[in-house]
Design a protein around this motif. Structure first.
Motif, short mmCIF file in Angstrom:
data_model
loop_
_atom_site.label_atom_id
_atom_site.label_comp_id
_atom_site.label_asym_id
_atom_site.label_seq_id
_atom_site.Cartn_x
_atom_site.Cartn_y
_atom_site.Cartn_z
N VAL A 383 10.70 9.38 -17.59
CA VAL A 383 9.69 8.21 -17.36
C VAL A 383 9.71 7.72 -16.11
CG1 VAL A 383 8.60 6.15 -18.41
CG2 VAL A 383 9.60 7.99 -19.96
N HIS A 384 8.50 7.62 -15.37
CA HIS A 384 8.55 6.92 -14.09
C HIS A 384 7.86 5.69 -14.08
CE1 HIS A 384 9.70 10.88 -11.86
NE2 HIS A 384 9.35 11.20 -13.12
N VAL A 385 8.36 4.65 -13.40
CA VAL A 385 7.75 3.39 -13.15
C VAL A 385 7.64 3.13 -11.48
CG1 VAL A 385 7.87 0.85 -13.54
CG2 VAL A 385 8.91 2.32 -15.19
N ILE A 386 6.41 2.44 -11.12
CA ILE A 386 6.42 2.16 -9.76
C ILE A 386 5.79 0.80 -9.62
CG2 ILE A 386 4.87 2.70 -7.83
CD1 ILE A 386 5.16 5.47 -8.15
N ILE A 387 6.61 0.15 -9.13
CA ILE A 387 6.09 -1.35 -8.68
C ILE A 387 5.76 -1.62 -7.27
CG2 ILE A 387 6.68 -3.83 -8.82
CD1 ILE A 387 8.51 -3.13 -11.11
N GLU A 388 4.57 -1.65 -7.01
CA GLU A 388 4.04 -1.54 -5.43
C GLU A 388 3.48 -2.84 -4.90
OE1 GLU A 388 1.85 1.88 -4.83
OE2 GLU A 388 2.12 1.89 -2.53
N ASP A 389 3.69 -3.29 -3.96
CA ASP A 389 3.11 -4.56 -3.51
C ASP A 389 2.35 -4.51 -1.96
OD1 ASP A 389 4.75 -5.39 -1.38
OD2 ASP A 389 6.37 -5.82 -3.02
N THR A 390 1.52 -5.31 -1.77
CA THR A 390 0.90 -5.43 -0.43
C THR A 390 1.46 -6.47 0.50
OG1 THR A 390 -0.89 -6.72 -1.21
CG2 THR A 390 -1.10 -4.36 -1.08
N GLY A 391 2.88 -6.39 0.46
CA GLY A 391 3.40 -7.78 1.18
C GLY A 391 3.90 -7.26 2.59
N VAL A 392 4.98 -8.25 2.70
CA VAL A 392 5.52 -8.32 4.17
C VAL A 392 6.06 -6.68 4.55
CG1 VAL A 392 5.65 -10.58 4.34
CG2 VAL A 392 7.75 -9.35 3.52
N GLY A 393 6.67 -6.29 3.55
CA GLY A 393 7.40 -4.89 3.75
C GLY A 393 8.78 -5.08 4.23
N ILE A 394 9.60 -3.86 4.48
CA ILE A 394 10.82 -4.14 4.87
C ILE A 394 10.73 -3.28 5.93
CG2 ILE A 394 13.23 -3.50 4.02
CD1 ILE A 394 12.25 -4.19 1.11
N PRO A 395 11.64 -3.57 7.16
CA PRO A 395 11.73 -2.49 8.43
C PRO A 395 12.67 -1.20 7.72
CG PRO A 395 12.54 -4.77 8.83
CD PRO A 395 12.19 -4.91 7.45
N GLU A 396 12.41 -0.06 8.21
CA GLU A 396 12.89 1.11 7.81
C GLU A 396 14.47 1.14 7.79
OE1 GLU A 396 11.30 4.32 9.91
OE2 GLU A 396 12.77 5.84 8.53
N GLY A 397 15.06 0.71 9.04
CA GLY A 397 16.64 0.16 9.11
C GLY A 397 17.19 -0.49 8.08
#
Ligand code: ADP
Length: 462
Positions: A383-397
């Motif tokens: 079972v897959h769950v995705i929680i996604e937002d349109t926020g500030v984000g996180i730098p890749e590093g």
């Protein structure tokens, strides 16, 4: 000399002797017997031939010819008449035959006899054949070989055997020494290394690269040192973080309580504001301490999970309910796309809710405008769950680090927003305790997406 060398060396030497001694004894016996029977055959053959060939016992020319023949092969001869009297003797001292001997020989049977000389001179091994002429017993022809002549080559062979045994013994000693040193040197090195490690010198490493058990023991010691080192620096970092996290609220508490105590405020509203700060900081400390307690329980494996078959859609419903008001207050939208008929997973309901509430709270905390999206579906055994937002984000590093305790992309923002820096560490632990996996992807300024995967009930890998 250390004990392993002694034990190993002793065992190898004992084994060596156990094999070598009987082997040497048997070899010696074989050679001696072989030599004796060889000589016995010779004299038997000769005495037989001579007894058959001799025509006259009195003819001196004839008998001296036999003496010469015997002399050539270093043998002695005796010719004895039917009464036991010696007629011809090439040089044997006091040869005597008993009545039984004569009886046996007169009966036509050959005789093997050892002639021992009690005074001095040699002993002989003799073989006698009866001289039968025209069916009458005329006497006995004896051919004798000096025992010394037999013992000499046997002795030489024995000396050779002894010499090679001593040589082999020294070789074995050298071999044992080299072998036991080869085994004990790495052991001693490992002993020293472990002592150094136990003293706290965790950068100590064992330099053994052989592919055998000693090599893997060395590698295990190195791994242990590495892990202990990592654990020690983790612990140091953890204590530094905890004290830092506690210092900030405590300094607020102390500062504002002093302000209040000394009456350093102008209005009642100001006083209430300070009291509010004190209350908020106390809440934060309680949260921090609770989170720390929770995390330490999980890391020590002391958390008890009430596992049962769960419908994730229902769990998410409860979590939505908890964050809904806050989300609406902030002007964000919460969108859910939950597939019908998603199979149950086996998990602890309260812990599962804690996971989603935490992730939703983060999404809410780090999103200023836009929406929070939740997707639930199932694919094969998961079972897959995705929680996604349109926020500030996180730098890749930063992505690989955000599940670590106290790791925060922006410390002050997290703090201002009430975070403890432990939320995601707790989430990851809880997910893994319930056989799940969690991953994150993000883009700065666009948003963050957490993806979780749990095995369908009954399909967990054992
Ligand atoms: P905190 O209590 O600081 O939120 P967490 O362990 O929950 O601690 O999260 C660790 C860090 O990961 C946060 O400080 C934040 O920088 C980052 N983070 C977590 N979730 C999000 C998100 N949805 N959007 C952006 N950053 C996030």
């Amino acid at each position: 000399m250390n004990k392993v060398v002694l034990k190993l060396g002793g065992t190898i030497m004992a084994l060596f002797l156990i094999v070598l001694l009987p082997l040497g004894y048997v070899a010696n016996q074989i050679f001696t017997n072989f030599y004796y029977s060889q000589v016995q055959e010779d004299i038997e053959d000769l005495s037989h031939k001579f007894a058959l060939t001799i025509t006259s016992l009195e003819d001196e020319d004839f008998t001296s010819m036999f003496k010469t023949l015997a002399d050539l092969t270093n043998k002695e001869i005796l010719i004895i008449d039917p009464d036991g009297k010696v007629i011809v003797n090439s040089g044997v001292q006091n040869p005597t035959l008993s009545k039984e001997d004569i009886k046996q020989l007169s009966g036509g049977k050959p005789l093997q006899k050892r002639f021992d000389n009690s005074n001095r001179g040699s002993s002989y091994l003799g073989s006698g054949h009866p001289i039968i002429q025209s069916n009458t017993f005329k006497g006995v022809f004896f051919v004798l070989a000096p025992i010394n002549d037999i013992q000499e080559p046997v002795g030489k062979i024995r000396d050779l055997l002894l010499l090679s045994a001593v040589g082999a013994l020294f070789l074995a000693l050298g071999f044992t020494f080299v072998l036991s040193k080869k085994m004990s040197d790495p052991l001693l090195e490992m002993e020293q290394a472990t002592r150094e490690i136990s003293k706290g010198n965790l950068d100590t490493r064992v330099d053994i690269s052989s592919g055998d058990e000693l090599g893997s023991l060395g590698k295990a010691i190195n791994d242990l040192a590495f892990e202990t080192n990592r654990y020690r620096s983790n612990r140091r970092e953890f204590f530094a973080n905890v004290s830092h996290e506690l210092r900030t609220p405590i300094s607020y508490l102390k500062g504002y309580s002093q302000v209040l105590k000394q009456g350093l405020y102008q209005t009642e509203q100001e006083r209430l504001q300070y009291l509010n700060i004190i209350e908020n900081e106390t809440d934060r400390m309680v949260r921090l301490i609770n989170d720390l307690f929770e995390l330490s329980k999980m890391e020590e494996g002391k958390i008890e999970l009430q596992m049962s078959n769960l419908n994730l859609a229902e769990v998410l419903e409860t979590s939505f309910f908890k964050v809904k008001i806050e989300i609406e207050k902030k002007g964000l939208t919460l969108k859910g796309q939950i597939d019908n008929g998603v199979p149950d997973i086996e998990a602890d309901g309260i812990r599962m809710e804690q996971i989603f509430t935490n992730l939703l709270a983060n999404a809410l905390r780090y999103t200023k405008k836009g929406s929070i999206h939740v997707d639930v579906w199932h694919e094969e055994d998961h079972v897959h769950v995705i929680i996604e937002d349109t926020g500030v984000g996180i730098p890749e590093g930063e992505l690989p680090l955000i599940f670590e305790r106290f790791h925060r992309v922006e410390k002050s923002r997290s703090r201002d927003l009430g975070g403890t820096g432990l939320g995601l560490a707790i989430v990851k632990n809880l997910v893994e305790l319930q056989h799940g996996e969690i991953s994150v992807s993000s883009q700065v300024g666009t948003g963050t997406r957490f993806e979780l995967r749990f095995p369908v009930a009954g399909k967990e890998a054992t």
